[in-house]
Design a protein around this motif. Structure first.
Motif, PDB file in Angstrom:
ATOM      1  N   LEU A  66     -71.262  27.629 -41.751  1.00  0.00           N
ATOM      2  CA  LEU A  66     -71.998  29.396 -43.127  1.00  0.00           C
ATOM      3  C   LEU A  66     -72.052  30.279 -42.038  1.00  0.00           C
ATOM      4  CD1 LEU A  66     -75.518  27.596 -44.810  1.00  0.00           C
ATOM      5  CD2 LEU A  66     -74.197  27.910 -45.665  1.00  0.00           C
ATOM      6  N   LYS A  67     -72.210  30.023 -40.128  1.00  0.00           N
ATOM      7  CA  LYS A  67     -71.858  31.163 -39.825  1.00  0.00           C
ATOM      8  C   LYS A  67     -70.362  31.538 -40.432  1.00  0.00           C
ATOM      9  CE  LYS A  67     -76.081  31.000 -36.409  1.00  0.00           C
ATOM     10  NZ  LYS A  67     -76.041  30.746 -35.226  1.00  0.00           N
ATOM     11  N   LEU A  68     -69.422  31.144 -40.396  1.00  0.00           N
ATOM     12  CA  LEU A  68     -68.500  31.390 -40.706  1.00  0.00           C
ATOM     13  C   LEU A  68     -67.680  31.759 -41.585  1.00  0.00           C
ATOM     14  CD1 LEU A  68     -65.946  28.176 -38.918  1.00  0.00           C
ATOM     15  CD2 LEU A  68     -66.416  30.506 -38.008  1.00  0.00           C
ATOM     16  N   ALA A  69     -68.509  31.587 -43.077  1.00  0.00           N
ATOM     17  CA  ALA A  69     -68.471  31.640 -43.777  1.00  0.00           C
ATOM     18  C   ALA A  69     -69.032  33.344 -43.713  1.00  0.00           C
ATOM     19  CB  ALA A  69     -69.436  30.694 -44.720  1.00  0.00           C
ATOM     20  N   LEU A  70     -69.742  33.968 -43.483  1.00  0.00           N
ATOM     21  CA  LEU A  70     -71.038  35.003 -43.171  1.00  0.00           C
ATOM     22  C   LEU A  70     -69.971  35.955 -42.783  1.00  0.00           C
ATOM     23  CD1 LEU A  70     -74.494  34.522 -42.417  1.00  0.00           C
ATOM     24  CD2 LEU A  70     -73.479  35.516 -44.631  1.00  0.00           C
ATOM     25  N   LYS A  71     -69.088  35.515 -41.438  1.00  0.00           N
ATOM     26  CA  LYS A  71     -68.326  36.181 -41.078  1.00  0.00           C
ATOM     27  C   LYS A  71     -66.610  36.286 -41.786  1.00  0.00           C
ATOM     28  CE  LYS A  71     -68.667  35.335 -36.468  1.00  0.00           C
ATOM     29  NZ  LYS A  71     -68.280  34.704 -35.274  1.00  0.00           N
ATOM     30  N   LEU A  72     -66.389  35.812 -42.700  1.00  0.00           N
ATOM     31  CA  LEU A  72     -65.016  35.590 -43.305  1.00  0.00           C
ATOM     32  C   LEU A  72     -66.091  36.588 -45.000  1.00  0.00           C
ATOM     33  CD1 LEU A  72     -63.306  32.293 -44.118  1.00  0.00           C
ATOM     34  CD2 LEU A  72     -63.225  34.384 -42.056  1.00  0.00           C
ATOM     35  N   SER A  73     -66.829  36.379 -45.112  1.00  0.00           N
ATOM     36  CA  SER A  73     -67.786  37.798 -46.661  1.00  0.00           C
ATOM     37  C   SER A  73     -67.372  39.150 -45.470  1.00  0.00           C
ATOM     38  CB  SER A  73     -68.829  37.442 -46.711  1.00  0.00           C
ATOM     39  OG  SER A  73     -69.166  35.846 -47.159  1.00  0.00           O
ATOM     40  N   ALA A  74     -68.305  39.327 -44.841  1.00  0.00           N
ATOM     41  CA  ALA A  74     -67.763  40.540 -44.302  1.00  0.00           C
ATOM     42  C   ALA A  74     -66.345  41.233 -43.992  1.00  0.00           C
ATOM     43  CB  ALA A  74     -68.764  40.276 -42.158  1.00  0.00           C
ATOM     44  N   ILE A  75     -65.681  40.222 -44.115  1.00  0.00           N
ATOM     45  CA  ILE A  75     -64.470  40.918 -43.783  1.00  0.00           C
ATOM     46  C   ILE A  75     -63.550  40.931 -45.131  1.00  0.00           C
ATOM     47  CG2 ILE A  75     -64.277  40.951 -41.337  1.00  0.00           C
ATOM     48  CD1 ILE A  75     -62.113  38.640 -42.037  1.00  0.00           C
ATOM     49  N   ILE A  94     -70.302  32.694 -50.378  1.00  0.00           N
ATOM     50  CA  ILE A  94     -68.817  33.786 -49.368  1.00  0.00           C
ATOM     51  C   ILE A  94     -69.247  35.344 -50.529  1.00  0.00           C
ATOM     52  CG2 ILE A  94     -66.520  33.913 -49.101  1.00  0.00           C
ATOM     53  CD1 ILE A  94     -66.635  31.038 -48.339  1.00  0.00           C
ATOM     54  N   HIS A  95     -68.629  34.604 -51.872  1.00  0.00           N
ATOM     55  CA  HIS A  95     -68.717  35.934 -52.769  1.00  0.00           C
ATOM     56  C   HIS A  95     -69.914  36.563 -52.593  1.00  0.00           C
ATOM     57  CE1 HIS A  95     -67.771  38.171 -56.435  1.00  0.00           C
ATOM     58  NE2 HIS A  95     -69.130  37.717 -56.307  1.00  0.00           N
ATOM     59  N   LYS A  96     -71.100  35.830 -52.558  1.00  0.00           N
ATOM     60  CA  LYS A  96     -72.578  37.144 -52.959  1.00  0.00           C
ATOM     61  C   LYS A  96     -72.292  37.538 -51.702  1.00  0.00           C
ATOM     62  CE  LYS A  96     -77.567  36.789 -52.768  1.00  0.00           C
ATOM     63  NZ  LYS A  96     -78.400  35.841 -52.573  1.00  0.00           N
ATOM     64  N   TYR A  97     -72.238  37.795 -50.602  1.00  0.00           N
ATOM     65  CA  TYR A  97     -72.323  38.297 -49.361  1.00  0.00           C
ATOM     66  C   TYR A  97     -70.802  39.244 -49.032  1.00  0.00           C
ATOM     67  CZ  TYR A  97     -76.426  36.622 -48.302  1.00  0.00           C
ATOM     68  OH  TYR A  97     -77.831  35.866 -48.403  1.00  0.00           O
ATOM     69  N   SER A  98     -70.177  39.335 -49.982  1.00  0.00           N
ATOM     70  CA  SER A  98     -68.747  39.937 -49.378  1.00  0.00           C
ATOM     71  C   SER A  98     -69.311  41.485 -50.669  1.00  0.00           C
ATOM     72  CB  SER A  98     -67.646  39.637 -50.439  1.00  0.00           C
ATOM     73  OG  SER A  98     -67.623  39.487 -51.628  1.00  0.00           O
ATOM     74  N   ILE A 108     -60.036  31.935 -52.889  1.00  0.00           N
ATOM     75  CA  ILE A 108     -60.869  31.027 -52.520  1.00  0.00           C
ATOM     76  C   ILE A 108     -60.687  29.867 -53.227  1.00  0.00           C
ATOM     77  CG2 ILE A 108     -62.970  29.774 -51.228  1.00  0.00           C
ATOM     78  CD1 ILE A 108     -64.591  32.796 -51.791  1.00  0.00           C
ATOM     79  N   ALA A 109     -60.106  28.860 -52.118  1.00  0.00           N
ATOM     80  CA  ALA A 109     -59.630  27.432 -53.268  1.00  0.00           C
ATOM     81  C   ALA A 109     -60.509  26.598 -52.650  1.00  0.00           C
ATOM     82  CB  ALA A 109     -58.397  27.719 -53.218  1.00  0.00           C
ATOM     83  N   ALA A 110     -60.404  25.413 -53.031  1.00  0.00           N
ATOM     84  CA  ALA A 110     -61.508  24.506 -52.374  1.00  0.00           C
ATOM     85  C   ALA A 110     -60.932  22.565 -52.493  1.00  0.00           C
ATOM     86  CB  ALA A 110     -62.792  24.118 -53.163  1.00  0.00           C
ATOM     87  N   LEU A 134     -49.486  25.020 -49.457  1.00  0.00           N
ATOM     88  CA  LEU A 134     -50.740  25.313 -48.326  1.00  0.00           C
ATOM     89  C   LEU A 134     -51.510  26.846 -46.936  1.00  0.00           C
ATOM     90  CD1 LEU A 134     -53.123  23.241 -47.270  1.00  0.00           C
ATOM     91  CD2 LEU A 134     -51.490  22.195 -46.570  1.00  0.00           C
ATOM     92  N   HIS A 135     -50.157  26.593 -46.368  1.00  0.00           N
ATOM     93  CA  HIS A 135     -49.809  27.929 -45.148  1.00  0.00           C
ATOM     94  C   HIS A 135     -50.050  29.002 -45.828  1.00  0.00           C
ATOM     95  CE1 HIS A 135     -46.997  25.335 -43.252  1.00  0.00           C
ATOM     96  NE2 HIS A 135     -48.120  24.584 -42.588  1.00  0.00           N
ATOM     97  N   ARG A 136     -50.394  29.090 -48.011  1.00  0.00           N
ATOM     98  CA  ARG A 136     -50.392  30.852 -47.396  1.00  0.00           C
ATOM     99  C   ARG A 136     -51.715  30.651 -48.329  1.00  0.00           C
ATOM    100  NH1 ARG A 136     -49.054  35.177 -47.638  1.00  0.00           N
ATOM    101  NH2 ARG A 136     -47.192  34.982 -47.900  1.00  0.00           N
ATOM    102  N   LEU A 137     -52.851  29.502 -48.193  1.00  0.00           N
ATOM    103  CA  LEU A 137     -53.974  29.567 -48.967  1.00  0.00           C
ATOM    104  C   LEU A 137     -54.695  29.271 -47.936  1.00  0.00           C
ATOM    105  CD1 LEU A 137     -54.213  27.040 -52.301  1.00  0.00           C
ATOM    106  CD2 LEU A 137     -54.568  29.067 -52.324  1.00  0.00           C
ATOM    107  N   ASN A 138     -54.373  28.368 -46.569  1.00  0.00           N
ATOM    108  CA  ASN A 138     -54.991  28.237 -45.764  1.00  0.00           C
ATOM    109  C   ASN A 138     -55.270  29.408 -44.485  1.00  0.00           C
ATOM    110  OD1 ASN A 138     -53.049  27.523 -45.066  1.00  0.00           O
ATOM    111  ND2 ASN A 138     -53.695  25.792 -43.829  1.00  0.00           N
ATOM    112  N   THR A 139     -55.078  30.153 -44.978  1.00  0.00           N
ATOM    113  CA  THR A 139     -55.550  31.592 -43.967  1.00  0.00           C
ATOM    114  C   THR A 139     -56.509  31.447 -43.473  1.00  0.00           C
ATOM    115  OG1 THR A 139     -53.536  33.186 -45.905  1.00  0.00           O
ATOM    116  CG2 THR A 139     -55.183  34.040 -43.610  1.00  0.00           C
ATOM    117  N   PHE A 140     -57.526  30.903 -43.709  1.00  0.00           N
ATOM    118  CA  PHE A 140     -59.346  30.895 -43.092  1.00  0.00           C
ATOM    119  C   PHE A 140     -59.208  29.350 -43.965  1.00  0.00           C
ATOM    120  CE2 PHE A 140     -58.692  34.999 -43.987  1.00  0.00           C
ATOM    121  CZ  PHE A 140     -58.652  35.166 -42.605  1.00  0.00           C
TER     122      PHE A 140
END
Ligand SMILES: Nc1ncnc2c1ncn2[C@@H]1O[C@H](COP(=O)(O)OP(=O)(O)OP(=O)(O)O)[C@@H](O)[C@H]1O
Length: 470
Positions: free
Chosen positions: A165-174, A196-200, A291-293, A312-318
């Motif tokens: 969740l912390k990582l997710a928050l970081k991703l939202s922030a940027i 992630i969306h909510k905090y972006s 965001i893909a899952a 896959l390489h395009r989708l998994n930047t993070f």
């Protein structure tokens, strides 16, 4: 005349020495202090008469200064700068000692200049404190948001979930895009994407399950279509989800189920930041985070040529990984608590769970992860007549639960994959007999409806009571 100018020069030098704002000191080759100016007296908090003729070593020994640049110059025979504190005057000094050599390269003097850097030093300390504070505030913010998670009923008691969740928050922030969330079915991938969306602070959030639609429909949904693009297409054409998600987030759930042709189109769209609607001739710019899952091993899928490596390489930047519930039992108690509360409220019950049943829940494998846990609690609250759900839960878990240490061995093949496949087949067959629709089967099995559709297809199983599954 020459004598006159020499005299003047001496006067100038004396004026520089006396009036310099920096402390100046001259020591001999043994470290004895020969001369010092007024500023040096003030900075060191001493009178010249007290220290003239004294050795710097003695001053260090007596604690009048904490270290001596002169001493270090005499030892190293080169210019030395040190930070020195002076207990008597409470200054922090930047002291530079410079050796003066004779013709034979022997030190004759050491010239020392001292500059007050107390202000700089206190600013540096202040800055360090401010930095520390801001780090603390940042951490507190994260903690606060984690607390907020609690308010939103998102459980993260385990370190692994907190980390995710912390990582997710970081991703939202940027406002990161191209995030791949991996995790078994029911671990909370959809929940994490929304988080992630909510905090972006972007809008809207558009979601599509790539497993739920056949290839053509999925393509039309994602990229839109122009009027008359295909039989049955709307008169006016239709904007695609990429277009509708503009400025916000497009969540592509079950991406591993996407067919290769749609994958190719998706790759192009992510590369070019534009889409070509089905039947269209003009491309449209798109601007949304993706965001893909998936609950599949996409690396493996690329080896089997079922998933494009470049996509896959395009989708998994993070990449964010949600661990299965069995690997984070610390979350179970809190999940049980909030969902018991939720269903007690919803069904106006006052059910309770005791430690024995809880103990069993903690040992259970939860192949359907959080979704399965929720269903177990919900079923128990609804079905159990007694206030204590313990007997009901222990019975249910014993019957169908297959806790880790009680997994049923199978008779035929000894290959693990075959055994898993056979157990899965048996459970799916039970669901197909008991349930009328794939939605009901999803509820029964504690997995998502698209997963049921996929698994039924894999095993060639049909819903028996209803006529829904083709
Ligand atoms: N950490 C959590 N705290 C509270 N509820 C959770 C948590 N994780 C998942 N859930 C709940 O579990 C259910 C399943 O979650 P979700 O649909 O997000 O899983 P998923 O991994 O996307 O599943 P699938 O792969 O089958 O699509 C949802 O009701 C969700 O709210």
């Amino acid at each position: 005349m020459k004598h006159e100018s020499e005299k003047k020069n001496m006067e100038y030098l004396q004026a520089i020495f006396d009036q310099s704002a920096d402390g100046l000191m001259i020591c001999d080759a043994k470290g004895r202090i020969l001369k010092l100016n007024k500023a040096a007296e003030i900075l060191n908090g001493v009178k010249a008469s007290e220290i003239l003729g004294k050795n710097v070593k003695t001053l260090v020994k007596q604690g009048q200064i904490d270290r001596s640049a002169t001493q270090e110059v005499l030892e190293t025979k080169r210019q030395v700068s040190v930070i020195q504190t002076t207990p008597r005057s409470d200054y922090t000094l930047l002291v530079t000692g410079t050796p003066v050599f004779d013709d034979k390269n022997n030190i004759v003097f050491v010239v020392v200049n001292e500059r007050d850097i107390s202000l700089i030093e206190s600013m540096r300390k202040m800055l360090a404190i401010v930095r520390q504070e801001s780090e603390k505030i940042k951490d507190e913010l994260t903690e606060l948001t984690l607390l907020e998670l609690k308010e939103n009923n998102i459980v993260a008691q385990s370190d692994s979930m907190k980390h995710t969740l912390k990582l997710a928050l970081k991703l939202s922030a940027i406002n990161a895009s191209n995030i791949l969330i991996q995790g078994e079915s029911g671990t909370g991938k959809g929940l994490l994407a929304k988080f992630i969306h909510k905090y972006s602070n972007r809008n809207p959030f558009i979601q599509i399950n790539c497993a739920a639609l056949p290839e053509n429909l999925l393509e039309a949904e994602l990229f839109g279509y122009e009027k008359g693009a295909f039989t049955g297409a709307s008169e006016k054409g239709k904007p695609g989800l990429f277009e509708l998600a503009s400025g916000g987030t497009l969540f592509l759930d079950e991406i591993g189920e996407m067919s290769l042709p749609v994958q190719a189109k998706l790759l192009k769209c992510l590369d070019d930041h534009e889409i070509m609607p089905v039947g269209g001739i003009v491309s449209k710019k798109i601007e949304c985070s993706v965001i893909a899952a998936t609950n599949q091993d996409l690396e493996n899928q690329t080896l089997n040529k079922k998933f494009r490596l470049d996509l896959l390489h395009r989708l998994n930047t993070f990449t964010l990984l949600i661990p299965p519930l069995r690997n984070r039992p610390e979350d179970i108690l809190e999940l049980v608590r909030i969902y018991l509360k939720k269903y007690n409220k919803k069904y106006k019950r006052r059910s309770v769970i005791g430690y024995k049943a809880f103990d069993m829940l903690q040992k259970y494998e939860f192949p359907g992860n959080v979704r399965e846990l929720i269903n177990i609690i919900k079923q128990a609250v609804v079905m159990c007549d007694k206030r204590s759900l313990d007997d009901y839960l222990m019975n249910a878990l014993n019957k169908t639960g297959l806790p880790a240490d009680k997994a049923r061995p199978l008779k035929t093949s000894t290959r693990l994959a075959d055994q898993i496949q056979a157990v899965e087949n048996e459970i799916l067959n039970q669901a197909a007999i008991k349930c009328r629709t794939t939605r009901e089967a999803a509820e029964f099995l504690g997995i998502s409806q698209p997963s049921v559709v996929r698994k039924f297809k894999e095993h060639g199983i049909r819903i028996q009571k209803g006529k829904e599954y083709k």
